[in-house]
Each structure stands twice: as C-alpha cells, then as structure tokens.
Scaffold this motif. Sequence first.
Motif, PDB file in Angstrom:
ATOM      1  N   SER A 169       0.820  -1.072  -0.016  1.00 37.14           N
ATOM      2  CA  SER A 169       0.003   0.037   0.115  1.00 37.14           C
ATOM      3  C   SER A 169       0.965   1.043  -0.188  1.00 37.14           C
ATOM      4  N   CYS A 170       1.916   1.121   0.800  1.00 36.29           N
ATOM      5  CA  CYS A 170       2.889   2.425   0.623  1.00 36.29           C
ATOM      6  C   CYS A 170       3.533   2.377  -0.576  1.00 36.29           C
ATOM      7  N   SER A 171       3.815   1.290  -1.335  1.00 38.12           N
ATOM      8  CA  SER A 171       4.037   1.435  -2.827  1.00 38.12           C
ATOM      9  C   SER A 171       3.286   2.071  -3.704  1.00 38.12           C
ATOM     10  N   PHE A 172       1.952   1.890  -3.347  1.00 38.28           N
ATOM     11  CA  PHE A 172       0.965   2.362  -4.232  1.00 38.28           C
ATOM     12  C   PHE A 172       1.032   3.821  -4.190  1.00 38.28           C
ATOM     13  N   TRP A 173       1.270   4.517  -2.922  1.00 38.57           N
ATOM     14  CA  TRP A 173       1.387   5.754  -2.929  1.00 38.57           C
ATOM     15  C   TRP A 173       2.626   6.446  -3.458  1.00 38.57           C
ATOM     16  N   ALA A 174       3.712   5.645  -3.181  1.00 30.88           N
ATOM     17  CA  ALA A 174       4.873   5.835  -3.850  1.00 30.88           C
ATOM     18  C   ALA A 174       4.876   6.026  -5.373  1.00 30.88           C
ATOM     19  N   ASP A 175       4.366   5.134  -6.176  1.00 29.87           N
ATOM     20  CA  ASP A 175       4.025   5.098  -7.416  1.00 29.87           C
ATOM     21  C   ASP A 175       3.412   6.482  -7.865  1.00 29.87           C
ATOM     22  N   GLY A 176       2.815   6.993  -6.968  1.00 32.03           N
ATOM     23  CA  GLY A 176       2.114   8.346  -7.465  1.00 32.03           C
ATOM     24  C   GLY A 176       2.912   9.558  -7.319  1.00 32.03           C
ATOM     25  N   TYR A 177       3.845   9.441  -6.311  1.00 32.97           N
ATOM     26  CA  TYR A 177       4.466  10.751  -6.023  1.00 32.97           C
ATOM     27  C   TYR A 177       6.255  10.425  -6.862  1.00 32.97           C
ATOM     28  N   TYR A 196     -10.184  -6.068   3.495  1.00 35.69           N
ATOM     29  CA  TYR A 196     -10.039  -4.951   3.976  1.00 35.69           C
ATOM     30  C   TYR A 196      -9.847  -4.007   2.720  1.00 35.69           C
ATOM     31  N   PRO A 197     -10.020  -2.688   2.835  1.00 37.76           N
ATOM     32  CA  PRO A 197      -9.943  -1.694   1.514  1.00 37.76           C
ATOM     33  C   PRO A 197      -8.899  -1.976   0.482  1.00 37.76           C
ATOM     34  N   MET A 198      -7.743  -2.085   0.765  1.00 37.72           N
ATOM     35  CA  MET A 198      -6.782  -2.108  -0.193  1.00 37.72           C
ATOM     36  C   MET A 198      -6.168  -3.507  -0.334  1.00 37.72           C
ATOM     37  N   ASP A 199      -7.275  -4.776   0.039  1.00 38.14           N
ATOM     38  CA  ASP A 199      -6.912  -5.974  -0.222  1.00 38.14           C
ATOM     39  C   ASP A 199      -6.450  -6.194  -1.766  1.00 38.14           C
ATOM     40  N   TRP A 200      -6.911  -5.587  -2.537  1.00 34.38           N
ATOM     41  CA  TRP A 200      -6.877  -5.664  -3.959  1.00 34.38           C
ATOM     42  C   TRP A 200      -5.477  -5.145  -4.569  1.00 34.38           C
ATOM     43  N   VAL A 201      -4.658  -4.121  -3.796  1.00 30.09           N
ATOM     44  CA  VAL A 201      -3.590  -3.658  -4.081  1.00 30.09           C
ATOM     45  C   VAL A 201      -2.425  -4.639  -4.207  1.00 30.09           C
ATOM     46  N   ARG A 202      -1.512  -4.335  -5.440  1.00 30.45           N
ATOM     47  CA  ARG A 202      -0.332  -5.178  -5.460  1.00 30.45           C
ATOM     48  C   ARG A 202       0.855  -4.203  -5.769  1.00 30.45           C
ATOM     49  N   GLN A 243      -4.532 -10.119 -16.536  1.00 34.08           N
ATOM     50  CA  GLN A 243      -5.974 -10.164 -16.909  1.00 34.08           C
ATOM     51  C   GLN A 243      -6.998  -9.418 -15.914  1.00 34.08           C
ATOM     52  N   ALA A 244      -6.353  -9.155 -14.800  1.00 33.14           N
ATOM     53  CA  ALA A 244      -6.947  -8.781 -13.572  1.00 33.14           C
ATOM     54  C   ALA A 244      -8.309  -7.639 -14.168  1.00 33.14           C
ATOM     55  N   ALA A 245      -7.644  -6.665 -14.698  1.00 33.50           N
ATOM     56  CA  ALA A 245      -8.382  -5.385 -15.273  1.00 33.50           C
ATOM     57  C   ALA A 245      -9.565  -5.982 -15.913  1.00 33.50           C
ATOM     58  N   LYS A 246      -9.331  -6.659 -16.992  1.00 30.03           N
ATOM     59  CA  LYS A 246     -10.334  -7.198 -17.798  1.00 30.03           C
ATOM     60  C   LYS A 246     -11.560  -7.932 -16.927  1.00 30.03           C
TER      61      LYS A 246
END
Length: 245
Positions: free
Chosen positions: A87-95, A222-228, A236-239
């Motif tokens: 999840s922290c990496s999810f933020w890091a990709d953004g900044y 939990y909310p960010m369970d989907w985040v990798r 194919q996850a998005a499809k």
Amino acid sequence: MPQHQIVSREQWIAARKALLAHEKELTQARERLADQRRQLPWVKVDKTYAFTGPNGRVTLADLFKGRPQLVVQHVMFAPDWDAACKSCSFWADGYERMVPHLAARDTSMAAVSLAPSAKLEAFKTRMGWTFDWVSSGDNDFNRDFGVTFSPDEIATGKPMYNFGTTPIYGPELPGISVFYRNEAGEVFHTYSCFARGLDMMNAAYQYLDLTPLGRHEDGLPYPMDWVRLRDEYEPQAAKAMCCHG
C-alpha cells in the motif's frame, strides 16, 4: 455493468451542474482547511537525526537539500521484510515523478523506512523509483513521529496511532511528516498526517473516485486488499474485474 438511470444529455447536464455546486463547496472548504493547516504552531526539532543513505550518513537537515521545506513519506518497510508495504508502494508510485515539481516550489521530498539502506536501494531499483530514500534503523525518527510501535504497545490495545485516535494494527504504520528549515538552520516540525489523512495524496484513488464503479472495495477483507506491487498484478485482472464487477 452497474444498473443506472439513463437520461437525455440535457437532463444529465442539469444533474451535473447540481453536483458541481457541491463540488465547489468542497473545494472552498478544502482551501479553508489548507489555510488552517498553514496556521498550525510549529515544534522545534532538537534531535540531530542521522539516517543511512546510499552514500552514507545523512541528517534530517541534509534531506532539505538547501530548500526551506521538506516532506517525509514514512514508508512501511521493516528490517526483516524483503519488500516495502504494497500500500505504501501504491502511494510511492504516485509521487515518484512529483519531486521536480515540488523542488520548483522550494520543497524537497524523501522517503524514510526502518529497513537497511541496501534493501531500500534494491527495492527502488526493482520499482524504478528515483526519489531519495533513507534508513532510520539506527535512530528514533519513526517512533518520535508516530509510525513505529513496540510489541508491548500493540499488546495494550490502546489507540496510539494518528494522535491517539486509532488502534495500532501493526508495528509499522504509514504517515507523512512535514518540516521547515529557517535561514539559521533550525528545523521545525509543522505537520503530520496518518490513516485516512493520507488518502488525498493518492492520485490513483482520486481518479477512481471519478468513475462509476469508484474504488469498489466493498466486500473485501480490508479496503486495499486488491492492491499489489506494480509488477505483481495479474495481466488479465483488469479485464476480469470489468466483466464480472
């Protein structure tokens, strides 16, 4: 596909303008809140925190890189972990690409974690990140700024995270801290935020909030369970999500 009311373009414009009025109210409220944030009192930082970076020892003052403002992202990465928190990496990709823009407004940015510098650099390379990232494994920085907790503190069950408003749910938790350095070289702590306070700094979430499905996190453990981590998503996850969501 979600079931939704279908209307004419004229009806949609009328509904959109009604929502726009609420969006403007939120924008104005956010601007007032930002002004109140800037009016917060400051705390002088008396400790000389020494971190370890790829080129050796650096202090908190060094992280400013000669600028008056510093934003520190507390990234969850314990010494015995092989990777940073997803999840922290999810933020890091953004900044990751934001640093030059912040520098143009007299602001430096750095990430801080407990893991040794060699692990941080290896993970940085894997993710393709370029921001400064230093280890606080040899100092009290994480504890002093409310993102690292001992087993005894966790065992109490007391809400010690987020200024004592949120129970501790792990030894490492996320946060952002902001500092100011004056011309005399004095450093001041001006702001910190944690938990849902970090939400507004995640650009991907803000984009998802514009969509019909939104974050569609209901029903997850939990909310960010989907985040990798960015390189661990199923191709194919998005499809699949589109067809079966």
